[in-house]
Design a protein around this motif. Sequence first.
Motif, short mmCIF file in Angstrom:
data_model
loop_
_atom_site.label_atom_id
_atom_site.label_comp_id
_atom_site.label_asym_id
_atom_site.label_seq_id
_atom_site.Cartn_x
_atom_site.Cartn_y
_atom_site.Cartn_z
N ASP A 72 -8.86 0.07 19.79
CA ASP A 72 -8.18 -0.90 18.94
C ASP A 72 -7.90 -2.16 19.76
O ASP A 72 -8.42 -2.32 20.87
N ALA A 112 -6.78 0.33 11.65
CA ALA A 112 -5.62 -0.37 11.10
C ALA A 112 -4.33 0.43 11.31
O ALA A 112 -3.29 -0.13 11.67
N GLU A 144 -3.24 0.11 14.90
CA GLU A 144 -2.61 -1.19 15.18
C GLU A 144 -1.15 -1.20 14.72
O GLU A 144 -0.26 -1.65 15.44
N ALA A 145 -0.93 -0.70 13.51
CA ALA A 145 0.44 -0.71 12.97
C ALA A 145 1.36 0.21 13.76
O ALA A 145 2.52 -0.14 14.05
N PHE A 205 -2.40 -7.71 14.00
CA PHE A 205 -2.36 -8.00 12.56
C PHE A 205 -3.70 -8.54 12.08
O PHE A 205 -4.12 -8.27 10.96
N MET A 239 -5.86 -5.60 11.47
CA MET A 239 -5.43 -4.93 10.22
C MET A 239 -5.95 -5.70 9.01
O MET A 239 -6.48 -5.12 8.06
N GLU A 240 -5.81 -7.02 9.04
CA GLU A 240 -6.24 -7.85 7.90
C GLU A 240 -7.76 -7.81 7.72
O GLU A 240 -8.26 -7.87 6.60
N MET A 280 -8.70 -4.00 6.43
CA MET A 280 -8.15 -3.52 5.16
C MET A 280 -8.27 -4.64 4.13
O MET A 280 -8.49 -5.80 4.46
N VAL A 301 -2.80 -6.66 3.41
CA VAL A 301 -1.75 -6.25 4.37
C VAL A 301 -0.47 -7.01 4.03
O VAL A 301 -0.47 -8.23 3.95
N MET A 320 -0.65 -1.43 3.79
CA MET A 320 -2.07 -1.85 3.81
C MET A 320 -2.81 -1.07 2.73
O MET A 320 -2.58 0.14 2.57
#
Lengths: 102, 148
Positions: free
Chosen positions: A55, B45, B48-49, B112, B115-116, B119, B122, B135
């Motif tokens: 990640d 994702a 990351e969160a 972020f 993630m964006e 997904m 978000v 998400m």
Amino acid sequence: MQIKSRVHKGVLYVLLCGELDEHTASYTRITLEEIFDKPDFKKVIIDLSELDFMDSTGIGVLIGRYKKLKSKDIPIYITNPSTHAEKIFKITGLYDIMPKIV
Amino acid sequence: MKYSNFMEITFKALSVNEGFARVCVASFCVQLNPSVDEITDIKTAVSEAVTNCVVHAYPTSVKGDVILRCELEDDTVSITITDKGVGIKDVIKAREPFYTSKPSAERSGMGFTVMESFMDNVQVVSNSFGTSVTMTKKISSGLSAVVG
């Protein structure tokens, strides 16, 4: 995370095996620093063929190593990224500083 | 008839739990028959969160909880990751690419953004009592597994 390395004709080959996330970032950072302390290479090739997951924490680790080696004028290249790793590299622009080689 | 299902887990905000969280969500989402790419996007994702909770939510050595809820409705996955930490001072700033509140710690500041990118949507809600990231992602072949 398991990290293997070898030097061949002035090239340091590094193989990252496993998952690179927050949990393994510290070990990866320290181990790469130790490997990069070797004096006998002019170029680094990081092989991601056995990296199962990464990640953005991994991107931070790689950028950190790039900065360290840049001061010694030693370039880093990426090889064999998964589709997934490639996607992250493109989003983050990592290939701008660590080009992909086949 | 709408298909719906959910699961919720709570775990301590420790980095060792990141892999656990990823695998839990991936296993749960398999019932929608996602592609390998879709499941990898979701796992990333989630990672990351959860990393944000581990690194930023609880700045002292006393680590609090992370609550992960995953809901499936027809062909859409909705994942909410909540902490009860210190909150994000400026959410708009935090979502900017390459922004990090810890530049000295070799953070990419791309959490972020990843993630964006991975997904469909978000949403971030944060105050001094904690942060919640929701998400969603539509699964292209969703439902064929559960209906078929």
